[in-house]
Motif scaffolding. Sequence first.
Motif, PDB file in Angstrom:
ATOM      1  N   VAL A 137      25.556   7.322  33.629  1.00  0.00           N
ATOM      2  CA  VAL A 137      24.282   6.668  33.344  1.00  0.00           C
ATOM      3  C   VAL A 137      23.604   7.400  32.194  1.00  0.00           C
ATOM      4  O   VAL A 137      23.357   8.611  32.277  1.00  0.00           O
ATOM      5  N   HIS A 138      23.295   6.679  31.140  1.00  0.00           N
ATOM      6  CA  HIS A 138      22.781   7.279  29.910  1.00  0.00           C
ATOM      7  C   HIS A 138      21.345   7.756  30.078  1.00  0.00           C
ATOM      8  O   HIS A 138      20.568   7.218  30.868  1.00  0.00           O
ATOM      9  N   SER A 139      20.980   8.784  29.312  1.00  0.00           N
ATOM     10  CA  SER A 139      19.599   9.269  29.308  1.00  0.00           C
ATOM     11  C   SER A 139      18.707   8.315  28.513  1.00  0.00           C
ATOM     12  O   SER A 139      19.185   7.393  27.844  1.00  0.00           O
ATOM     13  N   GLU A 140      17.416   8.584  28.542  1.00  0.00           N
ATOM     14  CA  GLU A 140      16.468   7.768  27.785  1.00  0.00           C
ATOM     15  C   GLU A 140      16.179   8.391  26.415  1.00  0.00           C
ATOM     16  O   GLU A 140      15.056   8.360  25.918  1.00  0.00           O
ATOM     17  N   CYS A 141      17.232   8.960  25.790  1.00  0.00           N
ATOM     18  CA  CYS A 141      17.052   9.620  24.489  1.00  0.00           C
ATOM     19  C   CYS A 141      17.010   8.634  23.328  1.00  0.00           C
ATOM     20  O   CYS A 141      16.622   8.997  22.217  1.00  0.00           O
ATOM     21  N   LEU A 142      17.415   7.375  23.563  1.00  0.00           N
ATOM     22  CA  LEU A 142      17.453   6.390  22.490  1.00  0.00           C
ATOM     23  C   LEU A 142      16.106   5.695  22.356  1.00  0.00           C
ATOM     24  O   LEU A 142      15.372   5.522  23.336  1.00  0.00           O
ATOM     25  N   GLU A 143      15.778   5.300  21.140  1.00  0.00           N
ATOM     26  CA  GLU A 143      14.527   4.600  20.888  1.00  0.00           C
ATOM     27  C   GLU A 143      14.561   3.212  21.511  1.00  0.00           C
ATOM     28  O   GLU A 143      15.609   2.566  21.581  1.00  0.00           O
ATOM     29  N   SER A 144      13.400   2.757  21.972  1.00  0.00           N
ATOM     30  CA  SER A 144      13.284   1.450  22.593  1.00  0.00           C
ATOM     31  C   SER A 144      12.073   0.728  22.017  1.00  0.00           C
ATOM     32  O   SER A 144      11.125   1.355  21.529  1.00  0.00           O
ATOM     33  N   ASN A 145      12.124  -0.604  22.070  1.00  0.00           N
ATOM     34  CA  ASN A 145      10.991  -1.392  21.600  1.00  0.00           C
ATOM     35  C   ASN A 145       9.803  -1.310  22.552  1.00  0.00           C
ATOM     36  O   ASN A 145       8.683  -1.683  22.199  1.00  0.00           O
ATOM     37  N   TYR A 146      10.054  -0.825  23.769  1.00  0.00           N
ATOM     38  CA  TYR A 146       9.030  -0.882  24.808  1.00  0.00           C
ATOM     39  C   TYR A 146       8.452   0.468  25.187  1.00  0.00           C
ATOM     40  O   TYR A 146       7.369   0.540  25.768  1.00  0.00           O
ATOM     41  N   ILE A 147       9.180   1.542  24.910  1.00  0.00           N
ATOM     42  CA  ILE A 147       8.737   2.850  25.382  1.00  0.00           C
ATOM     43  C   ILE A 147       9.290   3.939  24.463  1.00  0.00           C
ATOM     44  O   ILE A 147      10.344   3.767  23.833  1.00  0.00           O
ATOM     45  N   ALA A 148       8.563   5.039  24.344  1.00  0.00           N
ATOM     46  CA  ALA A 148       9.005   6.147  23.496  1.00  0.00           C
ATOM     47  C   ALA A 148      10.236   6.821  24.079  1.00  0.00           C
ATOM     48  O   ALA A 148      10.478   6.789  25.297  1.00  0.00           O
ATOM     49  N   SER A 149      11.009   7.453  23.196  1.00  0.00           N
ATOM     50  CA  SER A 149      12.200   8.175  23.633  1.00  0.00           C
ATOM     51  C   SER A 149      11.818   9.339  24.541  1.00  0.00           C
ATOM     52  O   SER A 149      10.861  10.071  24.276  1.00  0.00           O
ATOM     53  N   ARG A 150      12.569   9.492  25.628  1.00  0.00           N
ATOM     54  CA  ARG A 150      12.388  10.626  26.539  1.00  0.00           C
ATOM     55  C   ARG A 150      13.763  11.263  26.777  1.00  0.00           C
ATOM     56  O   ARG A 150      14.424  10.971  27.773  1.00  0.00           O
TER      57      ARG A 150
END
Length: 424
Positions: free
Chosen positions: A289-302
């Motif tokens: 399961v990938h981390s939230e390190c990638l940029e998203s249109n909805y939320i900042a990278s974490r």
Amino acid sequence: MAVWMCSSASIILPRFPSSPTQTVDWKKKLCKIDSWNNHKNADPLPRSSYRPNCAVPSSSTSSPPSASSSISVSEMSSERSKKVWILTQSKQVMTAAVERGLNTFLFFPHHRFLADEWSSIALIRPLFIKEGEVLDSEKRRIATVFEVSTPQELQLLNPESAQADNVIVDLKDWQMIPAENMVAAFQGSGKTVFAISKSASEAQTFLEALEHGLGGVVLNVEDVEPLLELKDYLDRRDEGQNLLSLSKATITRIEAVGMGDRVCVDLCSLMRPGEGLLVGSFARGLFLVHSECLESNYIASRPFRVNAGPVHAYVCIPGGRTCYLSELKAGKEVIIADQKGRTRTAITGRVKIETRPLVLVEAKAESGATYSIFLQNAETVALIPPPCTAVPVTSLKLDDEVLLRVQGGARHTGIEIKEFIVES
């Protein structure tokens, strides 16, 4: 790595030269440096910088063993060519070390009888401390010993003056001299540098400071427990350098199933693209399961966070074990893996459990076995496929390929066991 254990008595060690031009008489038991006032007008060695935000654990300060004490040293290898030498007078510590593959011990010449006694009950390699040096049984120089009492003395230390490939530094009050300073002072010296440590936590600090750490540590104890703790730490470090075998699996089912309590795992480490946690509904098959390190249109990278799955799911932790996501808490270690199977350990900093909409994902491996995972139905939650970095669960399609870790399914308190089991 090298672990050293020694007794609580006081050991007499030579000090380093007070200036690059001064020679040290290694025939003396103790070579004292001139006072700092004698050096303040000389050209000092440049002060090395260190990371101000690195935490250095505290520890009790106790004197090393006296020259009249016998000291044992054991050595073993670990990743990054680290070494651990163990100094001890304890027969119990010696036995525990040998049982764990540590079989090189150090003695003073007048305690050769102890070397003979231990050699008669275990296969060991004795070394001897004599006049500020560590010698093997053929009187070959193995290491040179320096004593450092102040940051200024560390600043003046010239490691190139050592007459052996190994340098042992005895920090009389290491809390005054951060481990980062020590690592910076010896970088590029070409020597393998050891620091004497009186606990497993001190040893860990020296081995990790400024990421690369020292070349080794001397574990100075008379109790077995610090040895066991350090060996466990080294095993976990080694595990982090091993490659996991990851398998391809084909998505066969994607179904929204309603609400559930999902777990966000926030780590004390930053993750890179392609890294995440191994999670699954069954221990026999853990999805990457990938981390939230990638940029998203909805939320900042974490990049410190993995939205891992519901409370019932298994997650991979060090020691070849698993635990439930609901069991994670601040301070517990987990395994970070990437799509090539490279792993490292990380510390859990925080766990958040919240009710969110879930989606059930099932995948079939090449063996024909089916594995499943529940994930939050959100764009920021992603699985890792073989060819690219990540695919959000909201974009998954049937016949997509993802990576998972296939292993034994039967578990007892997170430990894999050989037992017949059926899970569905």
